[in-house]
Design a protein around this motif. Structure first.
Motif, PDB file in Angstrom:
ATOM      1  N   ARG A 170       0.838  -1.206   0.000  1.00  0.00           N
ATOM      2  CA  ARG A 170       0.000   0.000   0.000  1.00  0.00           C
ATOM      3  C   ARG A 170       0.875   1.260   0.000  1.00  0.00           C
ATOM      4  NH1 ARG A 170      -1.512   3.261   4.132  1.00  0.00           N
ATOM      5  NH2 ARG A 170      -3.434   4.479   3.886  1.00  0.00           N
ATOM      6  N   ALA A 171       1.918   1.283   0.824  1.00  0.00           N
ATOM      7  CA  ALA A 171       2.788   2.452   0.901  1.00  0.00           C
ATOM      8  C   ALA A 171       3.478   2.714  -0.434  1.00  0.00           C
ATOM      9  CB  ALA A 171       3.820   2.259   2.010  1.00  0.00           C
ATOM     10  N   GLU A 172       3.918   1.639  -1.103  1.00  0.00           N
ATOM     11  CA  GLU A 172       4.585   1.794  -2.394  1.00  0.00           C
ATOM     12  C   GLU A 172       3.625   2.359  -3.441  1.00  0.00           C
ATOM     13  OE1 GLU A 172       6.689  -1.022  -5.806  1.00  0.00           O
ATOM     14  OE2 GLU A 172       6.278  -1.817  -3.804  1.00  0.00           O
ATOM     15  N   ARG A 173       2.396   1.829  -3.455  1.00  0.00           N
ATOM     16  CA  ARG A 173       1.419   2.332  -4.427  1.00  0.00           C
ATOM     17  C   ARG A 173       1.060   3.800  -4.177  1.00  0.00           C
ATOM     18  NH1 ARG A 173      -0.753  -1.462  -7.970  1.00  0.00           N
ATOM     19  NH2 ARG A 173       0.911  -2.986  -8.221  1.00  0.00           N
ATOM     20  N   LEU A 174       0.906   4.158  -2.917  1.00  0.00           N
ATOM     21  CA  LEU A 174       0.597   5.562  -2.614  1.00  0.00           C
ATOM     22  C   LEU A 174       1.752   6.479  -3.036  1.00  0.00           C
ATOM     23  CD1 LEU A 174      -1.092   5.270   0.897  1.00  0.00           C
ATOM     24  CD2 LEU A 174      -2.188   5.812  -1.279  1.00  0.00           C
ATOM     25  N   ALA A 175       2.981   6.020  -2.823  1.00  0.00           N
ATOM     26  CA  ALA A 175       4.138   6.823  -3.247  1.00  0.00           C
ATOM     27  C   ALA A 175       4.144   7.010  -4.759  1.00  0.00           C
ATOM     28  CB  ALA A 175       5.429   6.151  -2.779  1.00  0.00           C
ATOM     29  N   ASN A 176       3.806   5.955  -5.506  1.00  0.00           N
ATOM     30  CA  ASN A 176       3.743   6.065  -6.965  1.00  0.00           C
ATOM     31  C   ASN A 176       2.666   7.042  -7.407  1.00  0.00           C
ATOM     32  OD1 ASN A 176       5.820   4.247  -7.284  1.00  0.00           O
ATOM     33  ND2 ASN A 176       4.472   2.483  -7.626  1.00  0.00           N
ATOM     34  N   ILE A 177       1.529   7.034  -6.702  1.00  0.00           N
ATOM     35  CA  ILE A 177       0.439   7.948  -7.060  1.00  0.00           C
ATOM     36  C   ILE A 177       0.846   9.394  -6.800  1.00  0.00           C
ATOM     37  CG2 ILE A 177      -1.903   8.665  -6.409  1.00  0.00           C
ATOM     38  CD1 ILE A 177      -2.508   5.670  -5.942  1.00  0.00           C
TER      39      ILE A 177
ATOM     40  N   PRO B 206      -6.555  16.587  -5.012  1.00  0.00           N
ATOM     41  CA  PRO B 206      -6.784  15.486  -4.057  1.00  0.00           C
ATOM     42  C   PRO B 206      -7.300  14.229  -4.751  1.00  0.00           C
ATOM     43  CG  PRO B 206      -7.752  17.544  -3.273  1.00  0.00           C
ATOM     44  CD  PRO B 206      -7.373  17.770  -4.699  1.00  0.00           C
ATOM     45  N   LYS B 207      -7.004  13.089  -4.157  1.00  0.00           N
ATOM     46  CA  LYS B 207      -7.431  11.812  -4.734  1.00  0.00           C
ATOM     47  C   LYS B 207      -7.957  10.899  -3.634  1.00  0.00           C
ATOM     48  CE  LYS B 207      -3.924  12.101  -8.356  1.00  0.00           C
ATOM     49  NZ  LYS B 207      -3.537  13.499  -7.955  1.00  0.00           N
ATOM     50  N   PHE B 208      -8.909  10.079  -3.997  1.00  0.00           N
ATOM     51  CA  PHE B 208      -9.404   9.037  -3.099  1.00  0.00           C
ATOM     52  C   PHE B 208      -8.893   7.713  -3.646  1.00  0.00           C
ATOM     53  CE2 PHE B 208     -12.406   5.737  -1.958  1.00  0.00           C
ATOM     54  CZ  PHE B 208     -12.580   5.940  -0.596  1.00  0.00           C
ATOM     55  N   VAL B 209      -8.135   6.973  -2.819  1.00  0.00           N
ATOM     56  CA  VAL B 209      -7.499   5.737  -3.277  1.00  0.00           C
ATOM     57  C   VAL B 209      -8.108   4.545  -2.541  1.00  0.00           C
ATOM     58  CG1 VAL B 209      -5.330   4.492  -3.534  1.00  0.00           C
ATOM     59  CG2 VAL B 209      -5.359   6.996  -3.709  1.00  0.00           C
TER      60      VAL B 209
END
Length: 209
Positions: A172-179, A192-195
């Protein structure tokens, strides 16, 4: 395991198991009779259930005769007070397994007799052990039936249970960093984004069970 939600299972589904001579396997087991009241019967019941919970989950159907591992006939459970019997089985499971498991019972009233289906959920809190009268043991299951876990298998089970949560968090942390860095298959608009992460938990185990 019958490929239906419990609420959708009908007598016709049980009768189809007989008509198709369905075979027992990793997630399906047939029993002619309910577990008895002797210590050996209770111990065997706990081993059967914990083996499913420690592996892939599955269904145990009581009131079905089997021949060479295949469903042969609906014999029915032959009791009148089904609620009392379900309570008895629940008490055995709650006091005989550590940690406790998640399961759901279902009574299917077929023309040839009533069948009790016990659906055992695959546990994310495994391994579970049988703690009945000092005979502590861990079990797993294959298509050939249950088996006691050896030291190496137990070590792997404990390690995987403790690391799955960490793997999920790292993913999850890696994906959020990519986003945040806009390193995504599709370019996202600024702001802003909702993930929402949908993660198949099995993908974070070292081997498919």
């Amino acid at each position: 395991m019958i490929a239906k939600n419990l609420a959708a299972i009908l007598p016709a589904d049980i009768e189809a198991l007989i008509a198709n001579a369905a075979s027992e396997g990793t997630t399906l087991e047939f029993k002619r009779e309910l577990p008895g009241g002797s210590d050996d019967a209770k111990r065997e019941f706990l081993a059967d259930v914990s083996a499913l919970a420690n592996t892939s989950g599955g269904d145990i159907l009581y009131g079905i005769d089997e021949e060479d591992g295949s469903a042969a006939a609906i014999t029915g459970i032959g009791i009148t007070d089904i609620d009392a019997e379900l309570l008895r089985l629940g008490n055995i499971l709650n006091s005989g397994l550590e940690p406790r498991i998640r399961y759901s019972p279902l009574v299917i009233r077929c023309a040839a007799g009533s069948v009790i289906l016990l659906r055992i959920e695959k546990s994310w809190n495994a391994p579970h052990r049988v703690i009945f009268k000092g005979n502590d043991r861990f079990f797993g299951r294959t298509a050939a039936g249950k088996y006691p876990l050896d030291v190496q298998q137990l070590r792997r089970a404990f390690i995987e249970n403790s690391t799955v949560t960490e793997r999920l968090r790292n993913f999850r942390a890696e994906r959020l960093a990519n986003i945040v860095a806009n390193v995504t298959p599709v370019t996202m608009a600024a702001g802003p984004k909702f993930v929402l992460h949908l993660l198949p938990i099995d993908a974070f185990f070292s081997e498919t069970q």
